[in-house]
Design a protein around this motif. Structure first.
Motif, PDB file in Angstrom:
ATOM      1  N   LEU A  98       4.702  -0.458 -10.103  1.00 31.99           N
ATOM      2  CA  LEU A  98       4.053   0.854 -10.108  1.00 31.99           C
ATOM      3  C   LEU A  98       3.553   1.227  -8.718  1.00 31.99           C
ATOM      4  O   LEU A  98       3.769   2.352  -8.249  1.00 31.99           O
ATOM      5  N   ALA A  99       2.867   0.296  -8.042  1.00 30.23           N
ATOM      6  CA  ALA A  99       2.317   0.593  -6.722  1.00 30.23           C
ATOM      7  C   ALA A  99       3.425   0.835  -5.703  1.00 30.23           C
ATOM      8  O   ALA A  99       3.305   1.728  -4.847  1.00 30.23           O
ATOM      9  N   THR A 100       4.502   0.056  -5.771  1.00 38.10           N
ATOM     10  CA  THR A 100       5.625   0.255  -4.850  1.00 38.10           C
ATOM     11  C   THR A 100       6.249   1.628  -5.050  1.00 38.10           C
ATOM     12  O   THR A 100       6.516   2.360  -4.078  1.00 38.10           O
ATOM     13  N   SER A 101       6.469   2.003  -6.294  1.00 36.52           N
ATOM     14  CA  SER A 101       7.062   3.304  -6.594  1.00 36.52           C
ATOM     15  C   SER A 101       6.119   4.431  -6.188  1.00 36.52           C
ATOM     16  O   SER A 101       6.563   5.454  -5.637  1.00 36.52           O
ATOM     17  N   ALA A 102       4.825   4.263  -6.450  1.00 38.79           N
ATOM     18  CA  ALA A 102       3.848   5.292  -6.087  1.00 38.79           C
ATOM     19  C   ALA A 102       3.796   5.487  -4.579  1.00 38.79           C
ATOM     20  O   ALA A 102       3.641   6.622  -4.084  1.00 38.79           O
ATOM     21  N   TRP A 103       3.929   4.390  -3.836  1.00 39.79           N
ATOM     22  CA  TRP A 103       3.944   4.488  -2.374  1.00 39.79           C
ATOM     23  C   TRP A 103       5.089   5.381  -1.899  1.00 39.79           C
ATOM     24  O   TRP A 103       4.911   6.246  -1.032  1.00 39.79           O
ATOM     25  N   HIS A 104       6.258   5.198  -2.478  1.00 38.49           N
ATOM     26  CA  HIS A 104       7.412   5.997  -2.055  1.00 38.49           C
ATOM     27  C   HIS A 104       7.323   7.436  -2.557  1.00 38.49           C
ATOM     28  O   HIS A 104       7.820   8.356  -1.887  1.00 38.49           O
ATOM     29  N   LEU A 105       6.679   7.656  -3.707  1.00 38.85           N
ATOM     30  CA  LEU A 105       6.414   9.029  -4.143  1.00 38.85           C
ATOM     31  C   LEU A 105       5.486   9.733  -3.170  1.00 38.85           C
ATOM     32  O   LEU A 105       5.676  10.915  -2.838  1.00 38.85           O
ATOM     33  N   LEU A 106       4.458   9.022  -2.702  1.00 34.83           N
ATOM     34  CA  LEU A 106       3.542   9.601  -1.715  1.00 34.83           C
ATOM     35  C   LEU A 106       4.257   9.942  -0.413  1.00 34.83           C
ATOM     36  O   LEU A 106       3.881  10.893   0.279  1.00 34.83           O
TER      37      LEU A 106
END
Length: 487
Positions: free
Chosen positions: A201-209
């Motif tokens: 989740l955190a990895t994906s959220a980082w790339h969404l940001l």
């Protein structure tokens, strides 16, 4: 080099340090192995190449975590012969076979299919490859089964006799399935899956940001959110059942967790939200609590009686200061996980799951929370067991090897230096891969020759051979090709 401590204190610190380093890697391996199995199952069911690309990416993280978990685990077993030889002599007839079963059943299974899982694309059929992935996932869970059985037996020992100072096994079914084992196994399994869900989740959220909106990132983010929504409330329920079991079999640990000193004979036990347990003064200072809520949670009645720490002799009390706060860190992070999952559910219903930057920042910040909660939980259960190695049977001081504080202190310093260098590099490597993010390979076959698509590695670590110095430059080329995978 005794660092001003006794050999017992240094040996405990050394074991705590090495096991804290070790436990995070099996947790990643257990969770990611099952996550990879689900991803590959989705690929086989839908034939959507996005899932195959995600498998290729997350298998890299799994391979590094698995390797570091094996290396750090080997060190753990050696300590039973160096610092804790008396424990091995007295209780080895129980713990030795349990750890052997783990090697024979789980480690061989993982090792047998790991190569096919990591390097079998294009060399075996899709179903055969999925079977290998499934066997690796099953192997990690079997490994967890035996390790938790051994540790749980040390918490709630049964099925043995004590003859001439040696623990002798009598009923292996009672030993393996001891009273705390089912709850601790379920609690650890959910914790491992939460660790991996929050990592994804955190990895994906980082790339969404960072502006990526392609299907690889969105699918990872969506799947991790669903996992968190299921696992976080489930973990609270399992934790409650585990707490009731602890109250029955380890009441001193439960009292230390709650900072509860006096047995509440005339009213309900409060639930302290804040406080500083003082072992010398035998009280919890600056306590802020909710009346009767502790009894309601522990006994499911408003005025249920719960033993206080003063019911136990001082030398058999766990360190309430440590256990009180480690438990609250774990529980507090669990509540934040539920909040994150519910926020994601609301935004999903409003079709804003991938656009809300507040949620994405929250998810990035919560990325390490799974590891922190995992370690806090293990500190709670292990420090809460003290002063016993085998609860009620063998004290920790009686399991120590005849070693000097200087010897243990020197080896501790060496461990700290080597671990920080070796595993620090491995963790840095994982972060570099996560920073780069998943890439389109199979879902854009026109960009690759067939030979490149099915190319298999000849070296184990070449499964993570990608160039890591480049940034997320692929995001601009993949965004235009993204499909909507809103789930």
């Amino acid at each position: 080099m005794n660092l001003g401590m006794t050999a017992l204190e240094l040996a405990r610190i050394q074991f705590a340090f090495t096991v804290s380093f070790h436990i995070v890697f099996p947790a990643i391996s257990i969770g990611l192995a099952s996550f990879l199995a689900v991803i590959e199952w989705r690929w086989l069911k839908t034939n959507d190449p996005v899932y195959r690309d995600l498998f290729k990416y997350w298998a890299k993280i799994f391979a590094i975590a698995f390797g570091m978990g094996v290396v750090s685990g080997v060190v753990m077993s050696y300590q039973f012969g160096t610092n804790w030889s008396e424990f091995s002599r007295i209780a080895g007839s129980v713990t030795g076979p349990l750890l052997t079963y783990e090697v024979l059943s789980a480690f061989f299974l993982e090792a047998g299919f790991l190569g096919v899982m990591l390097f079998g694309w294009g060399r075996v059929g899709p179903r055969a490859h999925f079977f290998a992935t499934l066997m690796v996932a099953v192997g990690t869970c079997i490994s967890m089964f035996w390790i938790l059985s051994s540790n749980s037996w040390m918490q709630t020992p049964q099925g043995f006799s004590y003859e001439n100072g040696i623990i002798v096994p009598e009923d292996w079914f009672a030993i393996v399935f001891n009273p705390s084992f089912p709850y601790r196994l379920a609690h650890m399994a959910a914790a491992a899956f939460l660790v991996s869900a929050l990592l994804v989740l955190a990895t994906s959220a980082w790339h969404l940001l960072k502006g990526r909106r392609d299907t690889l990132v969105k699918t990872s983010f969506s799947m991790a959110m669903w996992l968190l929504l299921i696992l976080a409330p489930l973990q609270i329920f399992i934790g409650d059942m585990h707490g009731l079991n602890t109250l029955k079999h380890q009441p001193a640990k439960l009292a230390a967790m709650e900072g509860h000193w006096e047995t509440n004979k005339e009213g309900g036990m409060p639930l302290y939200l804040f406080g500083i347990p003082d072992m010398e003064a035998e009280e919890t200072k600056y306590a802020i609590g909710i009346p009767n809520l502790g009894s309601l949670i522990m006994t499911h009645t408003m005025d249920g009686e719960v033993k206080g720490l003063k019911e136990f002799v001082p030398e058999e009390r766990p360190n309430s200061t440590v256990v009180f706060w480690s438990f609250r860190i774990m529980a507090g992070l669990g509540m934040l996980m539920i909040l994150l999952a519910l926020a994601g559910l609301v935004l999903r219903k409003n079709q804003k799951l991938y656009e809300n930057k507040w949620l994405q920042r929250f998810a990035v910040v919560m990325g390490p929370s799974g590891f922190i909660a995992l370690l806090a939980g293990w500190f709670t259960t292990e420090v809460g067991r003290q002063p016993w190695l085998v609860y009620g049977v063998l004290k920790t001081k009686d399991g120590l090897s005849p070693v000097s504080a200087e010897q243990v202190g020197l080896s501790l310093i060496i461990f700290v230096v080597v671990y920080c260098v070796v595993f620090g590099i491995g963790i840095y490597y994982m972060f570099k891969i996560m920073h780069k993010g998943p890439e389109f390979v199979y879902s854009q076959p026109e960009l690759h020759a067939d030979s490149e698509v099915i190319q298999a590695s000849k070296r184990p670590l070449s499964s993570v051979e990608d160039e890591l110095d480049s940034s997320n430059s692929q995001s601009t080329t993949t965004a235009s090709n993204s499909q909507e995978h809103d789930k």
